[in-house]
Design a protein around this motif. Structure first.
Motif, mmCIF file in Angstrom:
data_model
loop_
_atom_site.group_PDB
_atom_site.id
_atom_site.type_symbol
_atom_site.label_atom_id
_atom_site.label_comp_id
_atom_site.label_asym_id
_atom_site.label_seq_id
_atom_site.Cartn_x
_atom_site.Cartn_y
_atom_site.Cartn_z
ATOM 1 N N THR A 587 1.971 -10.133 -7.242
ATOM 2 C CA THR A 587 1.905 -10.582 -8.631
ATOM 3 C C THR A 587 0.946 -11.766 -8.725
ATOM 4 N N TYR A 588 0.046 -11.686 -9.698
ATOM 5 C CA TYR A 588 -0.961 -12.742 -9.858
ATOM 6 C C TYR A 588 -0.542 -13.729 -10.943
ATOM 7 N N ALA A 589 -1.224 -14.862 -10.941
ATOM 8 C CA ALA A 589 -0.902 -15.936 -11.885
ATOM 9 C C ALA A 589 -1.124 -15.508 -13.328
ATOM 10 N N ASP A 590 -2.019 -14.540 -13.548
ATOM 11 C CA ASP A 590 -2.276 -14.083 -14.917
ATOM 12 C C ASP A 590 -1.260 -13.040 -15.392
ATOM 13 N N GLY A 591 -0.246 -12.742 -14.560
ATOM 14 C CA GLY A 591 0.799 -11.799 -14.935
ATOM 15 C C GLY A 591 0.558 -10.374 -14.484
ATOM 16 N N SER A 592 -0.635 -10.060 -14.017
ATOM 17 C CA SER A 592 -0.922 -8.716 -13.519
ATOM 18 C C SER A 592 -0.352 -8.549 -12.104
ATOM 19 N N SER A 593 -0.287 -7.292 -11.659
ATOM 20 C CA SER A 593 0.261 -7.030 -10.328
ATOM 21 C C SER A 593 -0.358 -5.769 -9.752
ATOM 22 N N GLU A 594 -0.220 -5.606 -8.457
ATOM 23 C CA GLU A 594 -0.661 -4.387 -7.790
ATOM 24 C C GLU A 594 0.203 -4.132 -6.567
ATOM 25 N N MET A 595 0.257 -2.844 -6.158
ATOM 26 C CA MET A 595 1.053 -2.434 -5.007
ATOM 27 C C MET A 595 0.150 -2.239 -3.804
ATOM 28 N N ILE A 596 0.629 -2.650 -2.652
ATOM 29 C CA ILE A 596 -0.070 -2.461 -1.381
ATOM 30 C C ILE A 596 0.847 -1.676 -0.455
ATOM 31 N N ASP A 597 0.352 -0.587 0.082
ATOM 32 C CA ASP A 597 1.147 0.289 0.939
ATOM 33 C C ASP A 597 0.532 0.290 2.337
ATOM 34 N N LEU A 598 1.213 -0.314 3.308
ATOM 35 C CA LEU A 598 0.713 -0.424 4.672
ATOM 36 C C LEU A 598 1.492 0.511 5.588
ATOM 37 N N PRO A 599 0.826 1.243 6.474
ATOM 38 C CA PRO A 599 1.502 2.220 7.331
ATOM 39 C C PRO A 599 2.286 1.551 8.449
ATOM 40 N N VAL A 600 3.189 2.314 9.049
ATOM 41 C CA VAL A 600 4.026 1.780 10.110
ATOM 42 C C VAL A 600 3.207 1.386 11.328
ATOM 43 N N GLU A 601 2.017 1.963 11.466
ATOM 44 C CA GLU A 601 1.192 1.680 12.645
ATOM 45 C C GLU A 601 0.730 0.229 12.732
ATOM 46 N N ILE A 602 0.905 -0.560 11.683
ATOM 47 C CA ILE A 602 0.523 -1.976 11.782
ATOM 48 C C ILE A 602 1.344 -2.702 12.837
ATOM 49 N N TRP A 603 2.507 -2.130 13.214
ATOM 50 C CA TRP A 603 3.386 -2.782 14.183
ATOM 51 C C TRP A 603 3.201 -2.255 15.600
ATOM 52 N N GLN A 604 2.241 -1.380 15.817
ATOM 53 C CA GLN A 604 2.078 -0.824 17.158
ATOM 54 C C GLN A 604 1.627 -1.868 18.177
ATOM 55 N N LYS A 605 0.866 -2.862 17.727
ATOM 56 C CA LYS A 605 0.297 -3.825 18.676
ATOM 57 C C LYS A 605 1.014 -5.166 18.694
ATOM 58 N N GLY A 606 2.025 -5.319 17.888
ATOM 59 C CA GLY A 606 2.734 -6.588 17.890
ATOM 60 C C GLY A 606 3.669 -6.714 16.713
ATOM 61 N N ASP A 607 4.336 -7.851 16.631
ATOM 62 C CA ASP A 607 5.356 -8.075 15.609
ATOM 63 C C ASP A 607 4.853 -8.878 14.417
ATOM 64 N N GLN A 608 3.561 -9.183 14.396
ATOM 65 C CA GLN A 608 3.001 -9.883 13.246
ATOM 66 C C GLN A 608 1.709 -9.198 12.813
ATOM 67 N N TRP A 609 1.505 -9.179 11.506
ATOM 68 C CA TRP A 609 0.325 -8.513 10.968
ATOM 69 C C TRP A 609 -0.213 -9.321 9.797
ATOM 70 N N ALA A 610 -1.542 -9.468 9.783
ATOM 71 C CA ALA A 610 -2.207 -10.136 8.663
ATOM 72 C C ALA A 610 -2.999 -9.100 7.875
ATOM 73 N N HIS A 611 -2.676 -8.965 6.609
ATOM 74 C CA HIS A 611 -3.400 -8.047 5.737
ATOM 75 C C HIS A 611 -4.289 -8.863 4.800
ATOM 76 N N PHE A 612 -5.594 -8.567 4.839
ATOM 77 C CA PHE A 612 -6.522 -9.288 3.969
ATOM 78 C C PHE A 612 -6.624 -8.557 2.628
ATOM 79 N N LEU A 613 -6.377 -9.298 1.565
ATOM 80 C CA LEU A 613 -6.452 -8.756 0.213
ATOM 81 C C LEU A 613 -7.606 -9.414 -0.520
ATOM 82 N N PRO A 614 -8.700 -8.676 -0.735
ATOM 83 C CA PRO A 614 -9.836 -9.277 -1.447
ATOM 84 C C PRO A 614 -9.536 -9.403 -2.938
#
Length: 645
Positions: A587-614
């Protein structure tokens, strides 16, 4: 070939690699995604989760004549069964279940019942008396047997050949009908007569399969049944004033029903509204019986079923309505209940509930195969048999809907899909509770809708230190845990798989295919896992391992959100060893929002993941699982809120 120079180079590479990484070994989560059981296929069961080209299962056809004595409270019977050995090996004997032997003072079930008791308390003055045993293979006849607790080993004079050999086994039996039959069968006294709910009432063959051979686990309590399929013809002789309902088709209605009752049944077979066969005012009236004394014999038959059960009483109200199936086919929903259970918020709606339940499952999953579906008001809280359910005579409103829907849902699991209930309660109770969730939401425009409660309500149990895994056998599971590990946790697991992980279309394709593929067969857990994966097109080992064959919890945290050049880094942490796909709502400060769907494979290499949102917008809030579709045990770390803006 000269390997000398190659060995030198290989040695240098190994030395450099070892030295470089000796101080920092990279760890990954591969073990969370590996297969957890031996799931390769064979000629009997394929890796795609289907019966293999040489799959086999044995069968047993039964002919039974039994008499219910309401003075001595006994069942006396004659049994003849034709057993077909389709396995590839010869058999020197067969095992039968004598489940009425559970109701004895020294049975394993009695001796393993806690002092404080449980749901599976039962009478201890019963048990079988078996006589006139005969086991025939070709010309050889044997009378040799060995009875141990709830199992009976019947020996042959010569081996029963594999790949189609047949044996005929006959015997006489008698036992006392228990009052308390472990909440599965028994007797209920009402003002107009006793209701007899009769099940596990005849010796029946245990399953011999390609997995363990003979399945001979004793009948203790929580573990239910594992049965082969076959055809049944059975006759029940009762006092003249009794009405009998049973699994399958009544084949001699002219001999036991009045013309008025036959006409009303015919009317009911064409009616979507409930029609009385015996009204409340007619209960006990002489005009409802063909005889005034003696006894009557009710004859039934049922094909391709794993069991039969029946109920008998002189105190029944009886009503019925048609069940609409595909391609113009029909079945008949029926209810029998005492005056005490009558009422507009009680059992007068039972047939409506039965009809709605079976029509929903037939349309959604697999068509109901039986000619009747009969709900019996009973001392039993809730128990299922092919085409017959025993439900509490005290149930009303949503409780009556719930137990009726649940017990008739069992016609799909395990009556049609014949899993081993004694070992894997989750493959029948869990699957059934899962389909109950959707049928309840659909019934009568959501009259008893359960909304999203199963997902959230299970979290308290998941945080309990004494919780157990789904894979615990029902007779091993703690009494406080069985409802969760057998029913609710596997049901929630399937809801999450459908709604959150795979999506309805992929899940439904796979689940419906599983039912069709294993209808009237004996699937094992790996068959289900393999079939779901192959049809849905997804490796789900991480999920089967985490939810169905483990005791870990889900805890995904939105740890931090950091401003970066051109956008934000959303930092996620898996606080447990249970990976999950990650659905985020930003949710953004202007009231708009968007959904991000990340696959389970983000956890294959470790227990923390950083997703960059431009983005050039200011992020105000990030929430994991905004629809609350995941049983995450710590909702406090699901949300990050910008406190600086």
């Amino acid at each position: 070939m000269n390997y000398g120079p190659f060995k030198v180079i290989l040695g240098l590479v190994f030395f450099v690699t070892t030295f470089s990484y000796s101080q920092a070994v990279i760890e990954d989560n591969q073990q969370l995604f590996n297969d957890f059981t031996y799931r390769q296929g064979s000629v009997y069961r394929t890796a795609s989760g289907k019966p293999g080209p040489e799959y086999w299962q044995n069968s047993a056809d039964y002919k039974i004549e039994a008499t219910l004595d309401d003075q001595k409270q006994t069942i006396t019977g004659k049994l003849s069964l034709m057993y077909t050995n389709n396995s590839p090996e010869d058999l020197d004997f067969v095992w039968l279940y004598l489940e009425q032997n559970r109701f004895t003072l020294n049975s394993r079930g009695t001796l393993t019942t806690p002092v404080e008791g449980n749901r599976y308390n039962g009478d201890v003055d019963g048990g079988y008396t078996i006589s006139n045993l005969s086991a025939k293979v070709n010309k050889g006849v044997s009378t040799k047997s060995l009875i141990n607790d709830t199992r009976m080993q019947v020996f042959f004079d010569e081996p029963l050949q594999g790949k189609g050999g047949k044996a005929t086994i006959s015997m006489d039996f008698v036992y006392k009908i228990p009052v308390k039959g472990m909440d599965r069968m028994g007797r209920l006294d009402t003002q107009n007569g006793t209701i007899y709910s009769i099940a596990q009432w005849y010796p029946r063959v245990a399953v011999f399969d390609d997995v363990v051979g003979w399945n001979v686990e004793p009948y203790l309590g929580a573990g239910e049944f594992y049965c082969d399929y076959g055809n049944y013809e059975y006759a029940i002789t009762v006092p003249f004033d009794h009405i009998v309902v049973g699994s399958g088709e009544l084949v001699n209605p002219e001999e036991v029903l009045t013309k008025t009752q036959r006409d009303r049944l015919n009317d009911a077979s064409k009616s979507d509204k409930t029609v009385f066969i015996i009204s409340p005012e007619e209960v006990g009236q002489k005009t409802t019986r063909l005889k005034n004394s003696g006894s009557s014999t009710w004859r039934f038959k049922m094909e391709n079923t794993r069991d039969v059960a029946f109920a008998s009483s002189k105190g029944f109200i009886w009503d019925a309505a048609k069940i609409n199936l595909a391609n113009g086919k029909k079945s008949l929903a029926q209810s029998v209940y005492p005056i005490e259970s009558n009422g507009s918020n009680a059992w007068s709606r039972s047939t409506e509930y039965t009809k709605a339940s079976i029509e929903y499952y037939s349309q959604t999953y697999f068509q109901y195969p039986y000619p009747t579906a009969i709900n019996v008001a009973s001392e039993v809280g809730g128990m299922e048999y092919p085409g017959v359910s025993f439900c509490s005579w005290k149930s009303t409103r949503d409780d009556l809907w719930g137990v009726t829907d649940h017990e008739f849902g069992h016609n799909w699991f395990p009556m049609i899909v014949g899993s081993n209930e004694r070992r894997y309660a989750w493959m029948d109770e869990g699957f059934n509770t899962f389909i109950n969730y959707y049928s309840t939401n659909a019934f009568n425009k959501g009259e008893y809708s359960s909304s999203n409660r199963p997902i959230r309500s299970i979290i308290r149990y998941l945080n309990w230190e004494h919780r157990e895994g789904i894979d615990v056998y029902p007779d091993v599971s703690g009494s406080m845990n069985l409802a969760y590990v057998g029913y609710y946790k596997p049901a929630v697991g399937l809801i999450v798989l459908r709604e959150y992980i795979l999506g309805p279309e992929r899940f439904d394709n796979a689940f419906q295919s599983y039912i069709k593929t294993w209808a009237y067969k004996h699937p094992q857990p790996n068959d289900f896992f393999n079939h779901m994966e192959n049809v849905a097109g997804e490796n789900l080992s991480w999920y089967w391992k985490g939810w169905f064959y483990g005791n870990k919890n889900i805890d995904i945290a939105v740890t931090d959100v950091k401003k970066e050049t051109g956008g934000y880094s959303i930092i996620l942490t898996n606080e447990t060893d249970f990976p999950m796909p990650v659905l985020l709502n930003v949710t953004y400060a202007d009231g708009s929002s968007e959904m991000i769907d990340l696959p389970v494979e983000i956890w294959q290499k470790g227990d923390q993941w950083a997703h960059f949102l431009p983005t050039s917008k200011i992020i105000q809030r990030v929430e994991f699982d905004p629809k609350k579709q995941v049983p995450d045990v710590n909702v406090l770390n699901d949300v990050w809120v910008n406190t600086e803006n």
